[in-house]
Design an enzyme around this catalytic site. Structure first.
Site, short mmCIF file in Angstrom:
data_model
loop_
_atom_site.label_atom_id
_atom_site.label_comp_id
_atom_site.label_asym_id
_atom_site.label_seq_id
_atom_site.Cartn_x
_atom_site.Cartn_y
_atom_site.Cartn_z
N ASP A 244 20.48 39.44 16.50
CA ASP A 244 20.65 38.63 18.08
C ASP A 244 20.18 39.80 19.24
O ASP A 244 20.21 40.47 19.12
CB ASP A 244 22.10 37.53 18.20
CG ASP A 244 23.09 38.35 17.84
OD1 ASP A 244 23.04 39.67 18.12
OD2 ASP A 244 24.31 38.69 17.78
N TYR B 210 23.50 34.07 9.62
CA TYR B 210 23.84 34.41 10.47
C TYR B 210 24.74 33.77 11.75
O TYR B 210 23.95 32.97 12.77
CB TYR B 210 22.81 35.71 11.58
CG TYR B 210 23.77 36.37 12.57
CD1 TYR B 210 24.89 37.67 12.28
CD2 TYR B 210 23.31 36.07 14.24
CE1 TYR B 210 25.16 37.98 13.15
CE2 TYR B 210 23.93 36.60 14.95
CZ TYR B 210 24.79 37.91 14.31
OH TYR B 210 25.55 39.24 15.35
#
Length: 305
Positions: free
Chosen positions: A55, A271
């Site tokens: 991210d 995730y």
């Protein structure tokens, strides 16, 4: 996941507010050992493969690692592994399809951190000076100056909470009535829905109910059959995950994310800190379902040719 560096204003900023343009970036004290380890390993290596979370924050930490390592070895060949879950297949694919780190993602985090710092410092100072003498704060500050802190993210959220609280307090409950009808046979029970839904007028509801009771026979005028398709559920982004965990399980955001992180580390889910509701094309959903079935009931797993 952790940040190696931290940004803040220098101490003199507390005395001279006009030094706001000065921002310090330094290694956090409890991360000094991590920097030392990175430097020692970087001196002995030719390649640096970054395996941080995929991210923007992970990309930013990756560039912090790059900065530390390049300071001691400028000849490093730097690559980034991109993955969304910790399962063998995806880890192997990530290692075989390395890419270059994305500096734009990292810079986006830098900008957000600096904006948060500047806005937070400005509004904290403004509302502290404006309100500290306007109210009687009945709590101890342990001899320290009173600070009324402002958070660019937390403060608007607090506003939503307060607004919702006021709506609940102002709500005046009203009694309502509805008519329920069902028919039971050997094949089961059929429940019929009233198109009107409910009424707030008790007298009117009673009159309609009595009319139904007096006419004990009902006639089915139309039967409509419709095929319904049940699609697989969409993946959840972080906000939707926290909302559902709170609504259905009364879990706090902290509990939700801790549980999600544990499941992610065990390879059960992708995730959890994500803004997308789509699975990666590399995600093998059959493996995840198989693992869940094996842990729940090994005897329930069937092999298909």
């Amino acid at each position: 996941m952790f940040f190696v560096f931290v940004i803040l204003f220098p101490v003199v900023f507390e005395v001279n507010y006009h030094l706001m343009n000065l921002i310090l970036v330094y290694v956090i004290k409890d991360k000094l050992d991590i920097r030392k380890t990175l430097e020692e390993e970087a001196r002995k290596c030719q390649w640096l493969v970054l395996w941080l979370d995929c991210d923007r924050e992970g990309e930013n930490i990756a560039y912090e690692v790059v900065e530390v390592c390049l300071n001691v070895n400028s000849r490093l060949n730097i690559w980034r592994a991109r993955f969304s879950s910790l399962i063998d297949r995806e880890i192997h694919q990530a290692a075989q399809q390395l890419a270059r780190p994305n500096q734009l993602f990292s810079e986006a985090v830098d900008v957000r951190q600096e904006i948060d710092l500047r806005i937070g410092a400005s509004f904290t100072r403004f509302q502290t000076m404006l309100l500290k003498d306007a109210f009687d704060f009945n709590f101890s500050t342990d001899g320290r100056n009173l600070i009324l802190s402002y958070g660019p993210c937390q403060f608007p959220t607090l506003g939503f909470v307060v607004e919702r609280y006021w709506e609940i307090q102002a709500h005046e409950p009203e009694e309502l009535w509805k008519i329920q009808c069902s028919h039971t046979t050997d094949e089961g029970t059929a429940n019929f829905n009233w198109m009107r839904g409910h009424l707030f007028d008790y007298t009117c509801a009673v009159l309609l109910y009595e009319m139904c009771v007096e006419e004990s026979t009902a006639t089915v005028t139309k039967v409509k059959k419709q095929e319904k398709l049940k699609y697989p559920p969409h993946p959840l982004n972080t906000i939707e995950l926290e909302k559902r965990a709170s609504r259905y399980f009364r879990m706090s955001s902290e509990q939700t994310m801790k549980s999600a992180e544990d499941l992610y580390q065990s390879g059960f889910i992708s995730y959890p800190r994500t803004e997308t509701d789509s699975f990666s094309t590399r995600t093998d959903l059959h493996v995840g379902i198989l693992l869940l079935n094996l842990n729940h009931d090994p005897s329930s797993v069937m092999c298909h040719s």
